[in-house]
Design an enzyme around this catalytic site. Structure first.
Site, PDB file in Angstrom:
ATOM      1  N   GLU A 167       0.787  -1.235   0.000  1.00 18.39           N
ATOM      2  CA  GLU A 167       0.000   0.000   0.000  1.00 18.39           C
ATOM      3  C   GLU A 167       0.822   1.290   0.000  1.00 18.39           C
ATOM      4  O   GLU A 167       0.687   2.126   0.914  1.00 18.39           O
ATOM      5  CB  GLU A 167      -0.993  -0.017   1.171  1.00 18.39           C
ATOM      6  CG  GLU A 167      -2.016  -1.131   1.030  1.00 18.39           C
ATOM      7  CD  GLU A 167      -3.105  -1.104   2.093  1.00 18.39           C
ATOM      8  OE1 GLU A 167      -2.951  -0.402   3.103  1.00 18.39           O
ATOM      9  OE2 GLU A 167      -4.121  -1.803   1.890  1.00 18.39           O
ATOM     10  N   GLU A 207      -5.897  -7.831  -1.777  1.00 16.33           N
ATOM     11  CA  GLU A 207      -6.622  -7.621  -0.516  1.00 16.33           C
ATOM     12  C   GLU A 207      -8.044  -7.192  -0.827  1.00 16.33           C
ATOM     13  O   GLU A 207      -8.261  -6.244  -1.580  1.00 16.33           O
ATOM     14  CB  GLU A 207      -5.971  -6.538   0.351  1.00 16.33           C
ATOM     15  CG  GLU A 207      -4.785  -6.976   1.166  1.00 16.33           C
ATOM     16  CD  GLU A 207      -4.376  -5.907   2.183  1.00 16.33           C
ATOM     17  OE1 GLU A 207      -5.258  -5.122   2.617  1.00 16.33           O
ATOM     18  OE2 GLU A 207      -3.181  -5.855   2.529  1.00 16.33           O
TER      19      GLU A 207
END
Length: 266
Positions: A101, A221
């Site tokens: 991320e 995810e």
């Protein structure tokens, strides 16, 4: 399985904790890396495959860039090369998710060495492939590109114009994350045509790479506690999107039960 780790596993002063050794006597006295070896070995025994996920630079928090004041880019790449070397020839370990991320101030394609995640991913990915040419190099997006923001690590709008360039072909996988409104409110959750509007941002931010045959895309995810009707609608729409675009691959977040945002399958 997407197996998260932090660079802290390479610090011999860090001792694994939180383990019930009465239930897991074979883990007593092992280092973090040796426990990772145990997980890899068992997954190989039962036919599972693993890609490693550099989830955090240390055990404390995520970082917006691939380096911090205490964990340099050099350390990040060195640790990846060590893992790639450690599992070279081990068919259970199939990929490297370079950094979890990336977000603001990370950039894509602007050539600024301190923030251009595209260039950093190329440096790290090619270093990994130099010692383990069989691994998939999994590259997440950023947060904001050309003024448009999306989930952390999932804005891949720049990858069309500025693709990742690896020294070995057919090793690149782009990766995105997606979550419902209970994880964080986004503008598309309040649209009048929700959830029918959801495929449009997915196409725009990352799905186009798969649809245009630019590179494979992995939704590495997505998860939810299914607390609301909106959550349920989001999950149903996303799974339908992935089924319709059958070349999308995915890993659910997460297996362990203690994720604060999403709980876990167990």
């Amino acid at each position: 399985i997407r197996l998260p780790y932090s660079d802290a596993i390479f610090n011999s002063a860090n001792v694994p904790n939180g383990i019930d050794f009465s239930q897991n006597p074979d883990l007593a006295g092992l280092s973090s890396l040796q426990i990772m070896d145990k997980i890899v070995a068992y997954c190989g025994k039962i036919g599972l495959r693993i890609f490693l996920d550099r989830h955090r630079p240390d055990q404390n928090a995520q970082s917006p860039l691939w380096y911090t004041s205490t964990v340099s880019e050099t350390t990040w790449i060195k640790d990846w090369v060590a893992l790639a070397t450690r599992y070279n020839g081990n068919t259970t370990v199939i990929g490297a998710d370079l950094h979890n991320e990336p977000n603001n101030p990370a950039t894509w394609g602007d050539g600024v060495l301190a923030t251009d995640w595209r260039l950093a991913a190329e440096r790290c990915g090619n270093a990994i492939l130099a010692v383990n040419p069989n691994l998939l190099i999994i590259v997440e997006g950023i947060q904001t590109y050309n003024g448009q923001s999306y989930w952390w690590g999932s804005n891949l709008m720049g990858a069309g114009a500025f693709p990742i360039r690896l020294n070995i072909p057919n090793r690149l996988v782009y990766s995105a994350h997606d979550y419902p409104s209970t994880v964080h409110s986004q503008t598309w959750f309040s649209a009048a045509n929700y959830p029918a509007n959801l495929p449009a941002p997915w196409d725009s931010y990352w799905g186009y790479l798969m649809k245009q045959n630019t590179a494979p895309v992995l939704v590495s995810e997505f998860g939810t506690l299914l607390q609301t009707r909106s959550d349920t609608q989001w999950l149903a729409t996303l799974t339908q999107y992935m089924q319709t675009n059958a070349r999308l691959n995915w890993t659910f977040w997460c297996l362990n039960p203690d994720s604060g945002d999403t709980g876990g399958i167990l």
